[in-house]
Motif scaffolding. Structure first.
Motif, PDB file in Angstrom:
ATOM      1  N   GLY A  41       0.807  -1.211   0.000  1.00 48.90           N
ATOM      2  CA  GLY A  41       0.000   0.000   0.000  1.00 48.90           C
ATOM      3  C   GLY A  41       0.840   1.260   0.000  1.00 48.90           C
ATOM      4  N   ALA A  42       1.879   1.283   0.819  1.00 44.88           N
ATOM      5  CA  ALA A  42       2.699   2.494   0.942  1.00 44.88           C
ATOM      6  C   ALA A  42       3.470   2.807  -0.327  1.00 44.88           C
ATOM      7  CB  ALA A  42       3.661   2.350   2.120  1.00 44.88           C
ATOM      8  N   TRP A  43       3.919   1.753  -1.023  1.00 40.38           N
ATOM      9  CA  TRP A  43       4.727   1.986  -2.225  1.00 40.38           C
ATOM     10  C   TRP A  43       3.958   1.713  -3.523  1.00 40.38           C
ATOM     11  CZ3 TRP A  43       7.274   1.130   2.345  1.00 40.38           C
ATOM     12  CH2 TRP A  43       8.324   2.006   2.632  1.00 40.38           C
ATOM     13  N   GLY A  44       2.659   1.524  -3.419  1.00 38.77           N
ATOM     14  CA  GLY A  44       1.838   1.389  -4.622  1.00 38.77           C
ATOM     15  C   GLY A  44       2.144   0.145  -5.434  1.00 38.77           C
ATOM     16  N   ILE A  45       2.299  -0.993  -4.767  1.00 34.39           N
ATOM     17  CA  ILE A  45       2.656  -2.245  -5.427  1.00 34.39           C
ATOM     18  C   ILE A  45       1.438  -3.165  -5.469  1.00 34.39           C
ATOM     19  CG2 ILE A  45       4.172  -4.268  -5.329  1.00 34.39           C
ATOM     20  CD1 ILE A  45       6.077  -2.480  -3.617  1.00 34.39           C
ATOM     21  N   GLU A  46       1.210  -3.803  -6.601  1.00 28.11           N
ATOM     22  CA  GLU A  46       0.110  -4.752  -6.723  1.00 28.11           C
ATOM     23  C   GLU A  46       0.478  -6.032  -5.975  1.00 28.11           C
ATOM     24  OE1 GLU A  46      -1.154  -5.394 -10.761  1.00 28.11           O
ATOM     25  OE2 GLU A  46      -0.487  -3.378 -11.334  1.00 28.11           O
ATOM     26  N   GLN A  47      -0.347  -6.413  -5.012  1.00 32.01           N
ATOM     27  CA  GLN A  47      -0.018  -7.565  -4.163  1.00 32.01           C
ATOM     28  C   GLN A  47       0.207  -8.860  -4.934  1.00 32.01           C
ATOM     29  OE1 GLN A  47      -2.390  -8.172  -0.633  1.00 32.01           O
ATOM     30  NE2 GLN A  47      -2.602  -5.970  -0.241  1.00 32.01           N
ATOM     31  N   PRO A  48      -0.597  -9.204  -5.942  1.00 31.56           N
ATOM     32  CA  PRO A  48      -0.377 -10.480  -6.635  1.00 31.56           C
ATOM     33  C   PRO A  48       0.989 -10.571  -7.331  1.00 31.56           C
ATOM     34  CG  PRO A  48      -2.572  -9.629  -7.099  1.00 31.56           C
ATOM     35  CD  PRO A  48      -1.826  -8.523  -6.423  1.00 31.56           C
ATOM     36  N   ARG A  49       1.616  -9.425  -7.606  1.00 26.48           N
ATOM     37  CA  ARG A  49       2.904  -9.422  -8.313  1.00 26.48           C
ATOM     38  C   ARG A  49       4.086  -9.450  -7.360  1.00 26.48           C
ATOM     39  NH1 ARG A  49       3.315  -4.367 -11.963  1.00 26.48           N
ATOM     40  NH2 ARG A  49       5.205  -5.507 -12.598  1.00 26.48           N
ATOM     41  N   ALA A  50       3.837  -9.309  -6.067  1.00 25.97           N
ATOM     42  CA  ALA A  50       4.934  -9.042  -5.135  1.00 25.97           C
ATOM     43  C   ALA A  50       5.152 -10.179  -4.138  1.00 25.97           C
ATOM     44  CB  ALA A  50       4.658  -7.742  -4.385  1.00 25.97           C
ATOM     45  N   ARG A  51       6.419 -10.219  -3.640  1.00 27.15           N
ATOM     46  CA  ARG A  51       6.800 -11.060  -2.501  1.00 27.15           C
ATOM     47  C   ARG A  51       7.714 -10.235  -1.619  1.00 27.15           C
ATOM     48  NH1 ARG A  51       9.614 -15.848  -5.101  1.00 27.15           N
ATOM     49  NH2 ARG A  51      10.883 -15.661  -3.206  1.00 27.15           N
ATOM     50  N   LEU A  52       7.691 -10.547  -0.324  1.00 29.26           N
ATOM     51  CA  LEU A  52       8.536  -9.855   0.644  1.00 29.26           C
ATOM     52  C   LEU A  52       9.150 -10.924   1.536  1.00 29.26           C
ATOM     53  CD1 LEU A  52       9.259  -6.879   1.287  1.00 29.26           C
ATOM     54  CD2 LEU A  52       7.475  -6.923   3.035  1.00 29.26           C
ATOM     55  N   ASP A  53      10.442 -11.230   1.302  1.00 33.26           N
ATOM     56  CA  ASP A  53      11.106 -12.345   1.977  1.00 33.26           C
ATOM     57  C   ASP A  53      12.207 -11.841   2.909  1.00 33.26           C
ATOM     58  OD1 ASP A  53       9.479 -13.987   0.464  1.00 33.26           O
ATOM     59  OD2 ASP A  53      11.030 -14.474  -1.015  1.00 33.26           O
ATOM     60  N   LEU A  54      12.312 -12.461   4.068  1.00 27.93           N
ATOM     61  CA  LEU A  54      13.294 -12.036   5.069  1.00 27.93           C
ATOM     62  C   LEU A  54      14.727 -12.233   4.575  1.00 27.93           C
ATOM     63  CD1 LEU A  54      13.673 -11.066   8.057  1.00 27.93           C
ATOM     64  CD2 LEU A  54      14.024 -13.482   8.611  1.00 27.93           C
ATOM     65  N   ILE A  55      15.550 -11.205   4.790  1.00 33.10           N
ATOM     66  CA  ILE A  55      16.989 -11.311   4.566  1.00 33.10           C
ATOM     67  C   ILE A  55      17.686 -11.598   5.882  1.00 33.10           C
ATOM     68  CG2 ILE A  55      19.078 -10.107   3.805  1.00 33.10           C
ATOM     69  CD1 ILE A  55      17.318  -8.414   1.962  1.00 33.10           C
ATOM     70  N   THR A  56      17.461 -10.755   6.877  1.00 32.66           N
ATOM     71  CA  THR A  56      18.092 -10.953   8.176  1.00 32.66           C
ATOM     72  C   THR A  56      17.351 -10.172   9.253  1.00 32.66           C
ATOM     73  OG1 THR A  56      20.227 -10.893   9.348  1.00 32.66           O
ATOM     74  CG2 THR A  56      19.701  -9.009   7.974  1.00 32.66           C
ATOM     75  N   VAL A  57      17.564 -10.579  10.503  1.00 37.73           N
ATOM     76  CA  VAL A  57      17.036  -9.868  11.656  1.00 37.73           C
ATOM     77  C   VAL A  57      18.209  -9.479  12.542  1.00 37.73           C
ATOM     78  CG1 VAL A  57      15.603  -9.980  13.727  1.00 37.73           C
ATOM     79  CG2 VAL A  57      14.835 -11.092  11.623  1.00 37.73           C
ATOM     80  N   SER A  58      18.334  -8.203  12.824  1.00 36.84           N
ATOM     81  CA  SER A  58      19.369  -7.707  13.723  1.00 36.84           C
ATOM     82  C   SER A  58      18.682  -6.697  14.628  1.00 36.84           C
ATOM     83  CB  SER A  58      20.528  -7.084  12.943  1.00 36.84           C
ATOM     84  OG  SER A  58      21.547  -6.644  13.798  1.00 36.84           O
ATOM     85  N   GLU A  59      19.174  -5.432  14.658  1.00 41.71           N
ATOM     86  CA  GLU A  59      18.404  -4.390  15.320  1.00 41.71           C
ATOM     87  C   GLU A  59      17.112  -4.123  14.558  1.00 41.71           C
ATOM     88  OE1 GLU A  59      21.796  -4.816  17.032  1.00 41.71           O
ATOM     89  OE2 GLU A  59      21.869  -4.010  15.015  1.00 41.71           O
ATOM     90  N   ASN A  60      17.145  -4.407  13.275  1.00 35.84           N
ATOM     91  CA  ASN A  60      16.002  -4.232  12.396  1.00 35.84           C
ATOM     92  C   ASN A  60      15.728  -5.557  11.693  1.00 35.84           C
ATOM     93  OD1 ASN A  60      16.126  -1.244  12.723  1.00 35.84           O
ATOM     94  ND2 ASN A  60      18.036  -1.504  11.605  1.00 35.84           N
ATOM     95  N   ALA A  61      14.578  -5.634  11.053  1.00 34.10           N
ATOM     96  CA  ALA A  61      14.294  -6.758  10.159  1.00 34.10           C
ATOM     97  C   ALA A  61      14.373  -6.236   8.726  1.00 34.10           C
ATOM     98  CB  ALA A  61      12.909  -7.327  10.445  1.00 34.10           C
ATOM     99  N   THR A  62      15.102  -6.948   7.879  1.00 36.94           N
ATOM    100  CA  THR A  62      15.320  -6.513   6.502  1.00 36.94           C
ATOM    101  C   THR A  62      14.736  -7.555   5.560  1.00 36.94           C
ATOM    102  OG1 THR A  62      17.390  -5.472   7.216  1.00 36.94           O
ATOM    103  CG2 THR A  62      17.037  -5.708   4.848  1.00 36.94           C
ATOM    104  N   PHE A  63      13.996  -7.080   4.568  1.00 30.17           N
ATOM    105  CA  PHE A  63      13.301  -7.971   3.645  1.00 30.17           C
ATOM    106  C   PHE A  63      13.656  -7.630   2.198  1.00 30.17           C
ATOM    107  CE2 PHE A  63      10.815  -7.907   7.486  1.00 30.17           C
ATOM    108  CZ  PHE A  63      10.340  -9.204   7.630  1.00 30.17           C
TER     109      PHE A  63
END
Length: 357
Positions: A41-63
């Motif tokens: 929603g924030a970046w205007g991306i169509e959900q069926p086209r997208a994936r968000l996969d974890l890279i790492t968790v430290s002080e932050n979570a990066t995807f």
């Protein structure tokens, strides 16, 4: 690309506090749906086209953000309360944007949301707001994955010097907010990361490390804190935060530890976790050559301060390993930190300049 105020960068400057909601995820796991939906929603991306996969968790979570199966961006979710809220993250982005004006240095590109801001807040199922930013994906190899990154350390040193020159001259935008890297934040009673004293050390090893720390702190007690020696620094310009492209181009990808500290702390942080490696002196010497090429020769006093900060940083990061996941570091490196720190302490007690020899 500088800005005189943080307001254009942020859309909801409300602080919130929460536990880390991503600790159960492993690398490659899909993001929780509340986060995936919010990012789309924030970046205007169509959900069926997208994936968000974890890279790492430290002080932050990066995807990793994939669109139609191709990597397009990296999404960073800041743990609420860690750096000081959305204003602090917006301040990070403001400095990053300003550093883009330095010729010859390659940095990640923040991606604005559909509202035109660079920082947004996404609420989880409990209504807690998480500060989120996105940057363009950078293709290449993280220097941390190389067997020996020493050939790139002159560049890293010269870029640190360029960052420092920019920092001394840059006019901060109104509302700029970043934390300090004081000694107490590194190795104090309640440091920003874990206490090194709780690491798995014998009494004799802990005593040796304490002696090395006392020696380093004695040096820092006389270290001047002036506009020449103290200012806004990257504080983590090391191989894990630099990507080498197929054409050899280097790109700095992470500014989340940026804050106020001794400029020479960037020397210490460039060697994080690997000071005990056989090739570490080559890295230190190359970094110094690169820095001096831009900023002139270091004095003996400055080298003493650099060496002290390196010893302090080593124990600071040993503390970091006490409350962070092992998979936040390359395989086996976390287990090397305690014995490696003892080795570094012994070497530092014998010779302050051992890494520079």
């Amino acid at each position: 690309m500088g800005t005189s105020t943080l307001e254009p960068l942020i859309d909801d400057p409300i602080d919130a506090v929460s536990l880390n909601a991503f600790s159960a995820l492993t690398k490659g796991s899909p993001a929780p749906y509340w986060l995936f939906r919010g990012v789309c929603g924030a970046w205007g991306i169509e959900q069926p086209r997208a994936r968000l996969d974890l890279i790492t968790v430290s002080e932050n979570a990066t995807f990793l953000l994939l669109i139609d199966g191709e990597p397009e961006g990296v999404v960073r979710v800041s743990q609420p309360g860690y750096v000081g809220g959305p204003e602090a993250v917006a301040s990070e982005i403001a400095w990053l944007n300003a550093l883009h004006d330095i010729d010859g240095i390659h940095l990640i590109d923040p991606v604005p949301t559909v509202r035109g801001t660079f920082v947004t807040k996404i609420r989880d199922l409990n209504g807690v707001g998480w500060t989120v930013v996105s940057t363009k994906f950078v293709e290449g190899t993280v220097l941390e994955d190389l067997d020996d990154p020493s050939s790139h350390y002159e560049t890293i040193g010269s870029w640190a010097a360029e960052f420092h020159r920019q920092s001394r001259a840059w006019q901060r935008p109104y509302g700029f907010k970043r934390f300090n890297w004081d000694l107490s934040d590194m190795v104090g009673i309640s440091p920003r990361w874990g206490r090194w004293e709780t690491a798995l050390l014998t009494d004799a090893q802990r005593e040796l490390c304490t002696a090395a720390l006392d020696k380093a702190l004695a040096v820092m007690s006389d270290a001047p804190r002036t506009s020449r020696t103290w200012g806004l620094i990257h504080a983590d310009l090391r191989p894990s935060n630099i990507i080498r492209g197929a054409d050899g181009t280097l790109t700095v990808i992470d500014f989340d530890d940026a804050g106020y500290g001794w400029y020479l702390y960037d020397y210490a942080s460039s060697l994080s976790f690997i000071e005990h490696k056989e090739y570490a002196p080559q890295l230190a010497q190359a970094w110094i050559r690169g820095y001096e090429h831009v900023a002139g020769d270091f004095s003996d006093v400055e080298r003493e301060i650099m060496s002290a900060l390196s010893m302090i940083r080593r124990l600071q990061m040993l503390g970091w390993t006490t409350n962070h996941r092992e998979d936040a570091l390359p395989d086996g490196l976390a287990r090397e930190q305690a014995p490696g720190s003892v080795m570094c302490a012994r070497r530092y007690l014998d010779d302050s300049f051992w890494l520079m020899r």
